[in-house]
Design a protein around this motif. Structure first.
Motif, PDB file in Angstrom:
ATOM      1  N   UNK A 134      55.018  37.065  39.789  1.00 25.39           N
ATOM      2  CA  UNK A 134      55.106  37.670  38.459  1.00 25.39           C
ATOM      3  C   UNK A 134      54.632  39.116  38.554  1.00 25.39           C
ATOM      4  N   UNK A 135      55.070  39.931  37.619  1.00 25.01           N
ATOM      5  CA  UNK A 135      54.607  41.317  37.594  1.00 25.01           C
ATOM      6  C   UNK A 135      53.116  41.356  37.271  1.00 25.01           C
ATOM      7  N   UNK A 136      52.361  42.113  38.047  1.00 21.81           N
ATOM      8  CA  UNK A 136      50.925  42.249  37.784  1.00 21.81           C
ATOM      9  C   UNK A 136      50.756  43.372  36.761  1.00 21.81           C
ATOM     10  N   UNK A 137      50.825  42.982  35.492  1.00 27.79           N
ATOM     11  CA  UNK A 137      50.657  43.903  34.370  1.00 27.79           C
ATOM     12  C   UNK A 137      49.391  43.502  33.630  1.00 27.79           C
ATOM     13  N   UNK A 138      48.453  44.423  33.512  1.00 25.94           N
ATOM     14  CA  UNK A 138      47.157  44.136  32.906  1.00 25.94           C
ATOM     15  C   UNK A 138      47.070  44.801  31.534  1.00 25.94           C
ATOM     16  N   UNK A 139      46.144  44.344  30.669  1.00 24.88           N
ATOM     17  CA  UNK A 139      46.180  44.782  29.270  1.00 24.88           C
ATOM     18  C   UNK A 139      45.632  46.172  28.995  1.00 24.88           C
ATOM     19  N   UNK A 140      44.769  46.709  29.845  1.00 27.03           N
ATOM     20  CA  UNK A 140      44.179  48.018  29.561  1.00 27.03           C
ATOM     21  C   UNK A 140      44.308  48.935  30.771  1.00 27.03           C
ATOM     22  N   UNK A 141      44.306  50.231  30.490  1.00 23.94           N
ATOM     23  CA  UNK A 141      44.397  51.198  31.577  1.00 23.94           C
ATOM     24  C   UNK A 141      43.159  51.115  32.470  1.00 23.94           C
ATOM     25  N   UNK A 142      42.003  50.862  31.856  1.00 28.69           N
ATOM     26  CA  UNK A 142      40.773  50.768  32.639  1.00 28.69           C
ATOM     27  C   UNK A 142      40.843  49.612  33.630  1.00 28.69           C
ATOM     28  N   UNK A 143      41.400  48.489  33.205  1.00 26.44           N
ATOM     29  CA  UNK A 143      41.559  47.383  34.144  1.00 26.44           C
ATOM     30  C   UNK A 143      42.553  47.758  35.240  1.00 26.44           C
ATOM     31  N   UNK A 144      43.626  48.429  34.865  1.00 23.42           N
ATOM     32  CA  UNK A 144      44.587  48.884  35.859  1.00 23.42           C
ATOM     33  C   UNK A 144      43.928  49.772  36.900  1.00 23.42           C
ATOM     34  N   UNK A 145      43.045  50.649  36.458  1.00 21.73           N
ATOM     35  CA  UNK A 145      42.352  51.525  37.396  1.00 21.73           C
ATOM     36  C   UNK A 145      41.405  50.737  38.298  1.00 21.73           C
ATOM     37  N   UNK A 146      40.752  49.707  37.734  1.00 22.75           N
ATOM     38  CA  UNK A 146      39.856  48.879  38.548  1.00 22.75           C
ATOM     39  C   UNK A 146      40.638  48.152  39.640  1.00 22.75           C
ATOM     40  N   UNK A 147      41.820  47.651  39.279  1.00 25.42           N
ATOM     41  CA  UNK A 147      42.673  46.992  40.262  1.00 25.42           C
ATOM     42  C   UNK A 147      43.168  48.017  41.289  1.00 25.42           C
ATOM     43  N   UNK A 148      43.584  49.165  40.795  1.00 27.63           N
ATOM     44  CA  UNK A 148      44.110  50.203  41.691  1.00 27.63           C
ATOM     45  C   UNK A 148      43.056  50.654  42.697  1.00 27.63           C
ATOM     46  N   UNK A 149      41.809  50.772  42.257  1.00 30.47           N
ATOM     47  CA  UNK A 149      40.750  51.195  43.173  1.00 30.47           C
ATOM     48  C   UNK A 149      40.588  50.214  44.321  1.00 30.47           C
ATOM     49  N   UNK A 150      40.796  48.926  44.053  1.00 31.21           N
ATOM     50  CA  UNK A 150      40.702  47.941  45.129  1.00 31.21           C
ATOM     51  C   UNK A 150      41.802  48.145  46.164  1.00 31.21           C
ATOM     52  N   UNK A 151      42.998  48.498  45.693  1.00 30.32           N
ATOM     53  CA  UNK A 151      44.105  48.747  46.619  1.00 30.32           C
ATOM     54  C   UNK A 151      43.926  50.068  47.357  1.00 30.32           C
ATOM     55  N   UNK A 152      43.346  51.064  46.688  1.00 29.59           N
ATOM     56  CA  UNK A 152      43.083  52.345  47.361  1.00 29.59           C
ATOM     57  C   UNK A 152      42.017  52.183  48.452  1.00 29.59           C
ATOM     58  N   UNK A 153      41.091  51.251  48.223  1.00 32.20           N
ATOM     59  CA  UNK A 153      39.964  51.086  49.147  1.00 32.20           C
ATOM     60  C   UNK A 153      40.353  50.358  50.428  1.00 32.20           C
ATOM     61  N   UNK A 154      41.544  49.769  50.452  1.00 33.68           N
ATOM     62  CA  UNK A 154      41.971  49.042  51.650  1.00 33.68           C
ATOM     63  C   UNK A 154      42.167  50.028  52.797  1.00 33.68           C
ATOM     64  N   UNK A 155      41.501  49.752  53.889  1.00 34.27           N
ATOM     65  CA  UNK A 155      41.589  50.637  55.038  1.00 34.27           C
ATOM     66  C   UNK A 155      42.752  50.262  55.930  1.00 34.27           C
ATOM     67  N   UNK A 156      42.796  48.971  56.257  1.00 31.23           N
ATOM     68  CA  UNK A 156      43.857  48.518  57.159  1.00 31.23           C
ATOM     69  C   UNK A 156      44.406  47.180  56.695  1.00 31.23           C
TER      70      UNK A 156
ATOM     71  N   UNK B 208      44.503  43.737  54.343  1.00 34.07           N
ATOM     72  CA  UNK B 208      44.224  43.319  52.969  1.00 34.07           C
ATOM     73  C   UNK B 208      43.351  42.075  52.996  1.00 34.07           C
ATOM     74  N   UNK B 209      42.235  42.135  52.279  1.00 37.29           N
ATOM     75  CA  UNK B 209      41.325  41.004  52.190  1.00 37.29           C
ATOM     76  C   UNK B 209      41.094  40.672  50.717  1.00 37.29           C
ATOM     77  N   UNK B 210      41.745  39.618  50.197  1.00 32.12           N
ATOM     78  CA  UNK B 210      41.584  39.266  48.782  1.00 32.12           C
ATOM     79  C   UNK B 210      40.145  38.977  48.388  1.00 32.12           C
TER      80      UNK B 210
END
Length: 240
Positions: A37-59, A61-63
């Motif tokens: 499913x599309x990962x669509x979240x309700x607020x921009x702040x939550x989107x940024x929190x999710x995005x920061x996790x993806x930006x922090x990935x070095x090599x 992916x560790x859920x």
């Protein structure tokens, strides 16, 4: 992204408006949940929190170190599709709420429970018109059906993202009232967790701390605090 990739393959991570919410995109490609499913979240702040996790990935992916992504996936793939069942399961905590089951001895523990838990039962009555009755010992006490319905109402009124957070606030604490109080801002996550641990802290004071139990409690506390942050991000995007 339909599955967790083995290694990072993207350069840019962006949060963009999408379908009344906010989507995270990797080099313009939308992140998807494990159920595709599309990962669509309700607020921009939550989107940024999710995005920061993806930006922090070095090599790789560790859920396990991506709690906001995991919670968003759970809200979309699990809670949304079985919302009523989850709400009813959480509502059942009201019938055996931690705050209602008090020690029979010693007096200092009885007093500590009363001082910590009675104000929350009063808050539930004042806020929802739901008066739960405490009892001493482990014998079950039957709570008023109208009170239980009143406490269930905010669960059914929640969004899937809010209910995902409420699930952990309630299940980890063992208390519907306490979970709702933390979500509503009546308690901080720190104070809420401490109030849910009165019995365990008392036992540790009497008999000493168990290292394994302390480690398990620390993991649960982190999850409890994350649930509070996720609730705030789900509701209004403010971490206050």
């Amino acid at each position: 992204m339909s599955d967790w990739a083995v290694k990072r393959f993207w350069t840019d991570v962006n949060v963009v408006p999408d379908k009344g919410g906010f989507a995270v995109k990797l080099d313009g490609r939308p992140v998807k949940t494990p159920a595709k499913a599309a990962l669509v979240v309700p607020t921009q702040a939550m989107g940024q929190a999710v995005a920061e996790e993806w930006r922090a990935i070095d090599e790789k992916i560790d859920p396990n170190v991506m709690p906001f992504t995991r919670s968003a996936n759970a809200a979309i793939d699990k809670v949304r599709v079985q919302f009523d069942d989850v709400a009813e399961m959480l509502a059942a905590y009201g019938g055996s709420d931690l705050l209602c089951y008090r020690a029979t001895h010693p007096d200092p523990l009885i007093d500590r429970q009363a001082q910590g838990w009675d104000p929350l039962l009063d808050w539930a009555d004042d806020t929802f018109g739901a008066r739960l009755r405490p009892t001493a010992g482990i014998m079950p006490v039957e709570q008023d059906a109208a009170a239980l319905r009143a406490l269930a109402a905010p669960l059914h009124d929640a969004t899937p993202f809010e209910l995902t957070a409420l699930h952990d606030l309630i299940a980890l604490s063992g208390s519907l009232v306490l979970g709702l109080a933390v979500a509503a801002g009546r308690l901080s996550a720190e104070d809420g967790w401490a109030l849910s641990r009165i019995d365990e802290v008392w036992q540790a004071e009497q008999w000493g701390e168990d290292e394994d139990a302390m480690q398990a409690a620390s993991v649960k506390k982190d999850a409890f605090q994350h649930a509070h942050l996720f609730y705030k991000l789900s509701k209004d995007g403010a971490l206050v």
